[in-house]
Design a protein around this motif. Structure first.
Motif, PDB file in Angstrom:
ATOM      1  N   ALA B  82      10.314  13.123   1.837  1.00 53.97           N
ATOM      2  CA  ALA B  82       9.329  12.069   2.059  1.00 53.97           C
ATOM      3  C   ALA B  82       7.988  12.758   2.234  1.00 53.97           C
ATOM      4  CB  ALA B  82       9.685  11.272   3.313  1.00 53.97           C
ATOM      5  N   ARG B  84       3.500  12.021   1.675  1.00 55.99           N
ATOM      6  CA  ARG B  84       2.505  11.008   1.326  1.00 55.99           C
ATOM      7  C   ARG B  84       2.185  11.075  -0.166  1.00 55.99           C
ATOM      8  NH1 ARG B  84      -1.627  11.034   6.434  1.00 55.99           N
ATOM      9  NH2 ARG B  84      -2.275  13.040   5.619  1.00 55.99           N
ATOM     10  N   TYR B  85       2.301  10.020  -0.981  1.00 57.89           N
ATOM     11  CA  TYR B  85       2.847   8.732  -0.610  1.00 57.89           C
ATOM     12  C   TYR B  85       3.987   8.400  -1.557  1.00 57.89           C
ATOM     13  CZ  TYR B  85      -1.253   8.191   2.346  1.00 57.89           C
ATOM     14  OH  TYR B  85      -2.204   8.365   3.311  1.00 57.89           O
ATOM     15  N   SER B 106      10.678  15.266   6.017  1.00 60.05           N
ATOM     16  CA  SER B 106       9.274  14.959   5.777  1.00 60.05           C
ATOM     17  C   SER B 106       8.528  16.236   5.431  1.00 60.05           C
ATOM     18  CB  SER B 106       8.641  14.330   7.010  1.00 60.05           C
ATOM     19  OG  SER B 106       7.238  14.333   6.873  1.00 60.05           O
ATOM     20  N   HIS B 111       7.336   9.511   8.739  1.00 64.32           N
ATOM     21  CA  HIS B 111       7.639   8.440   7.787  1.00 64.32           C
ATOM     22  C   HIS B 111       8.867   7.700   8.274  1.00 64.32           C
ATOM     23  CE1 HIS B 111       4.845   9.958   4.737  1.00 64.32           C
ATOM     24  NE2 HIS B 111       5.308  11.181   4.970  1.00 64.32           N
ATOM     25  N   CYS B 146       8.882   2.945   2.657  1.00 72.00           N
ATOM     26  CA  CYS B 146       8.441   3.679   3.843  1.00 72.00           C
ATOM     27  C   CYS B 146       8.095   2.643   4.898  1.00 72.00           C
ATOM     28  CB  CYS B 146       7.224   4.559   3.551  1.00 72.00           C
ATOM     29  SG  CYS B 146       6.673   5.431   5.049  1.00 72.00           S
ATOM     30  N   GLU B 148       7.214   3.313   8.244  1.00 71.57           N
ATOM     31  CA  GLU B 148       6.368   3.731   9.372  1.00 71.57           C
ATOM     32  C   GLU B 148       5.012   4.121   8.815  1.00 71.57           C
ATOM     33  OE1 GLU B 148       4.856   3.614  12.243  1.00 71.57           O
ATOM     34  OE2 GLU B 148       6.764   4.001  13.271  1.00 71.57           O
ATOM     35  N   TYR B 149       3.963   3.633   9.475  1.00 72.50           N
ATOM     36  CA  TYR B 149       2.601   3.922   9.038  1.00 72.50           C
ATOM     37  C   TYR B 149       2.404   5.427   8.888  1.00 72.50           C
ATOM     38  CZ  TYR B 149      -2.482   4.340   9.285  1.00 72.50           C
ATOM     39  OH  TYR B 149      -3.795   4.651   9.042  1.00 72.50           O
ATOM     40  N   CYS B 150       1.949   5.839   7.701  1.00 69.63           N
ATOM     41  CA  CYS B 150       1.811   7.276   7.470  1.00 69.63           C
ATOM     42  C   CYS B 150       0.436   7.634   6.922  1.00 69.63           C
ATOM     43  CB  CYS B 150       2.913   7.771   6.537  1.00 69.63           C
ATOM     44  SG  CYS B 150       2.963   6.928   4.957  1.00 69.63           S
ATOM     45  N   HIS B 154      -0.129   4.151   2.907  1.00 80.25           N
ATOM     46  CA  HIS B 154       1.243   3.880   3.336  1.00 80.25           C
ATOM     47  C   HIS B 154       1.916   2.736   2.567  1.00 80.25           C
ATOM     48  CE1 HIS B 154       4.558   2.588   5.773  1.00 80.25           C
ATOM     49  NE2 HIS B 154       3.911   1.558   6.268  1.00 80.25           N
ATOM     50  N   MET B 157       3.842   3.609  -0.577  1.00 79.66           N
ATOM     51  CA  MET B 157       4.896   4.622  -0.523  1.00 79.66           C
ATOM     52  C   MET B 157       6.274   3.985  -0.648  1.00 79.66           C
ATOM     53  SD  MET B 157       5.387   7.656   2.205  1.00 79.66           S
ATOM     54  CE  MET B 157       6.895   8.638   2.294  1.00 79.66           C
TER      55      MET B 157
END
Lengths: 559, 176
Positions: B82, B84-85, B106, B111, B146, B148-150, B154, B157
């Motif tokens: 995982a 971005r993004y 990650s 993530h 995805c 969770e805010y990344c 985001h 993703m």
């Protein structure tokens, strides 16, 4: 017993004490509701933006900046300042004595307030768009963390004032039960001291040093475990005063007496002890905590159902007694006789309805084996908006309507408008959060600024459309209601003066007011020791493990 | 010193106790007997060196090793990164009603990963390997989202997973 309560009531507070306290309460409430007024339109904007129906609004930069600000202001500023203001008012009027130190209280107020202003600068300028959970290794501007730390430290001053004032009263009144509302308030202050330790250590030992470049790396796993220690207790910190209004203000307003004083105390101590050492149900889906710890926290989490269900029983029984005194008959007939034109009565009723559904949703979240279905889906914002924004904040509104004439000396602007405002909030909350719960079940993630990106999953995307349309109406209803609330408080300050009798503060008496309660239900020290042991058991190893499992740490990232 | 408890209240407390007890028993039963646990493997990895063969947990998440493969015991394993993004590989295919083990690391920040209508859901915390054991019961194409805010991208993703009938599934060496 009637004599003893009359004697307590006869102790008159000096005008100087009430005036200086009212000023302190007013300014705490002022910050709380100013934060609310600022955060409210942001929430409405986010719903409209996210719905995808207004392409002109779409902007990831603005969305995440406003979402971060909305979360921080609503969850940390509105709640903390409301609780502090309400606590100061409670301490003076229930204990019938001066605060331990007014100067100390104001010092805390200013530390927190400077912190809020500091944190607001990077938030509003898009330099802290990391949402209100601020999970590393994404990093905001260091000023955001310093501001957040000051908000917490300032709130500890409030905790100290609550605890010391209570201890002074206990010394002066040996063997007597601490007034119910104050016992709840002081337990809530202790709860906050214990539960804010997690986030405070995360911010002070990890986030501030790393954001300033004093540390090169950090372990995001440790950060999440520390934050989880705060994440559930904080919810009860917010909810506690809402319960206190129901236990100690509602019975009088509804025209009866509290069903049971002792069971209320049992519920309070259980809320205290079972709301903090169970935060790992927020980490069910996290790889760095072993299954056994999660299971242990699951067991504790379900214990919170006990005080919640006791509260439901006591409050509904209290309302039923009042309804029957007012001539209500039959199994449900008494419900018709209650005075729903009274903001406290109406808000408590609506709050309990939202608590019932929101609590049921919470059971799904807490279920070790079911959480995977809804974790980080739109169900989650649905859940906490219903429980915090709905159940809790509607009681903050009602408490403000009750307290405003007492602290400002002006008549409430319009009771009718206040009732309309509460109904709109209730309706808006359902129309917003029900689609969110449903969207979560059909696979929509939370925390995204747009849903148009998943183009390869066209069918899934279209299945969300209807719920996304509905939520817009909910958000606009909430916006109208929230603005109406601010308008009512503002107009109240221009109303004629209330008579002195209406400024009198008194709290509900139980059907059987206890002359004495078992020591354990009047104690603070006992419950602190219990908390220490429970917390060490449930968090000791999961925190200490990070010193020997050898995680390669992460460097800070932007966003 | 006893406290005053109304008889009706006493009955209610017994009911509460029964509700809580039943919930505990159900959850603990499924955990202990049916082995239903959330992802909890506590396994560390150097997230900044996923592309290298050396270092803590090194090699497993090198580019050539990503995708669907069988481990020596014959279990289907999906190895993913995982970052971005996106999730890499971006498209995977697995058979229906077959045990699958996901191993995800990650490359950068926090993530999450979830597949709608399934119990495939885990956080992907930098420094740790997220492991999920599941099997899919529905055929079709699903996004891996995805959750969770990344960062500012985001919402973009995601990857895709295709659940195919068992007899149509073929394991392709390397990237699947």
């Amino acid at each position: 017993m009637a004599t003893s309560s009359r004697v307590i009531n006869n102790i008159a507070l000096s005008t100087e004490t009430t005036d200086s306290t009212n000023k302190l309460v007013f300014w705490n409430f002022f910050v709380a509701f100013a934060a609310f007024a600022l955060a409210l339109p942001m929430g409405a904007y986010q719903v409209l933006e996210r719905s995808g129906m207004f392409p002109a609004l779409e902007n990831a930069l603005v969305y995440y900046s406003s979402t971060s600000t909305h979360g921080v202001l609503m969850a940390y500023v509105l709640s903390t300042y409301f609780i502090m203001g309400f606590g100061y008012h409670t301490a003076v009027h229930s204990l019938k004595q001066k605060l331990f130190s007014l100067k100390f209280a104001w010092t805390g107020f200013w530390i927190s307030t400077i912190g809020v202003v500091l944190a607001a600068i990077p938030l509003l300028t898009g330099n802290a768009s990391i949402l209100y959970t601020f999970y590393p290794p994404e990093f905001a501007h260091p000023v955001f963390y310093i501001g957040a730390a000051m908000l917490i430290v300032g709130s500890w001053f409030w905790c100290v004032v609550m605890v010391v004032s209570t201890v002074q009263w206990k010394k002066a009144n040996p063997g007597k039960p601490v007034p119910l509302i104050m016992y709840g308030t002081v337990l809530n202050a202790l709860l906050w001291l214990w539960t804010s330790m997690g986030v405070a250590s995360e911010v002070v030992f990890q986030l501030i040093p790393t954001s300033l470049g004093l540390a090169d790396t950090l372990d995001p796993g440790l950060s999440r475990v520390l934050f989880s220690e705060t994440l559930h207790g904080i919810v009860y910190f917010w909810l506690f005063p809402a319960y206190l209004v129901m236990y100690t203000i509602l019975p009088k307003e509804v025209g009866g007496k509290l069903f049971s004083d002792e069971m209320a105390r049992v519920a309070f101590v259980m809320l205290f002890i079972f709301s903090v050492p169970i935060g790992m149900h927020h980490l069910y889906m996290d790889p760095m905590v072993a299954a056994g710890w999660k299971l242990l926290h699951m067991i504790g989490t379900f214990m919170v159902a006990v005080p919640t269900l006791i509260t439901g029983f006591t409050i509904i029984a209290t309302m039923e007694i009042a309804g029957r005194l007012r001539g209500g008959k039959g199994l449900f007939g008494w419900l018709k006789t209650l005075d729903y034109q009274n903001p406290i009565v109406l808000a408590s009723t609506l709050s309990l309805l939202m608590l019932t559904v929101g609590g049921w949703g919470g059971v799904i979240n807490a279920a070790y084996s079911l959480d995977a279905l809804i974790h980080n889906t739109q169900w989650i914002p649905g859940h906490f908006h219903l429980i915090y924004g709905g159940t809790t904040v509607i009681m903050y509104f009602a408490a403000a309507y009750w307290i405003w004439p007492k602290i400002t000396g002006h008549q409430l602007f319009s009771k009718k408008l206040a009732i309309l405002q509460l109904w709109l909030w209730f309706i808006g909350m359902w129309v917003t959060t029900m689609p969110w719960h449903y969207l979560g079940l059909i696979g929509q993630p939370r925390r995204v600024d747009t849903l148009q990106a998943y183009q390869q999953a066209e069918e899934l995307l279209r299945s969300w459309d209807f719920s996304m349309l509905i939520m817009n109406f909910g958000a606009l209803t909430l916006l109208i209601s929230g603005l109406l609330f601010i308008y009512i408080l503002f107009m109240t300050s221009r109303q004629p003066a209330v008579n002195e009798a209406e400024r009198e503060v008194s709290y509900a008496v139980a059907i059987h007011p206890p002359l004495q309660v078992p020591k354990v239900l009047n104690s603070l020290a006992f419950w602190n020791w219990a908390m220490l042991i429970y917390l060490a058991t449930s968090y000791g190893y999961p925190v200490l493990q990070f010193w020997f499992i050898g995680t390669p740490e992460s460097a800070p990232w932007g966003y | 010193m006893a406290i005053h408890i109304d008889p009706l209240e006493r009955k209610w407390i017994i009911m509460i106790a029964a509700i809580v007890l039943l919930t505990w028993v159900l959850i603990i039963y499924y955990a202990a007997v049916q082995n239903v646990h959330p992802p909890s493997n506590v396994e560390v990895i150097d997230s900044s060196r996923l592309h290298l063969a050396s270092g803590v947990g090194g090699g497993e998440f090198m580019e050539d090793n990503l995708g669907v493969h069988r481990d020596p015991d014959g279990l289907l394993v999906v190895t993913m990164v995982a970052a971005r993004y996106g999730f890499y590989p971006q498209h995977i295919e697995v058979p229906v009603n077959t045990p699958v083990r996901f191993r995800i690391a990650s490359f950068d920040v926090l993530h999450g990963i979830m597949i709608p209508f399934s119990n495939m859901n885990t956080m992907v915390v930098p420094g740790y390997i997220a492991e999920v054991n599941t099997s899919f019961t529905k055929l079709g194409d699903f996004p891996l989202i995805c959750d969770e805010y990344c960062g500012l991208g985001h919402a973009y993703m995601y990857g895709m997973i295709k659940i195919v009938p068992k007899d149509e599934f073929k394991l392709i060496a390397g990237v699947n």
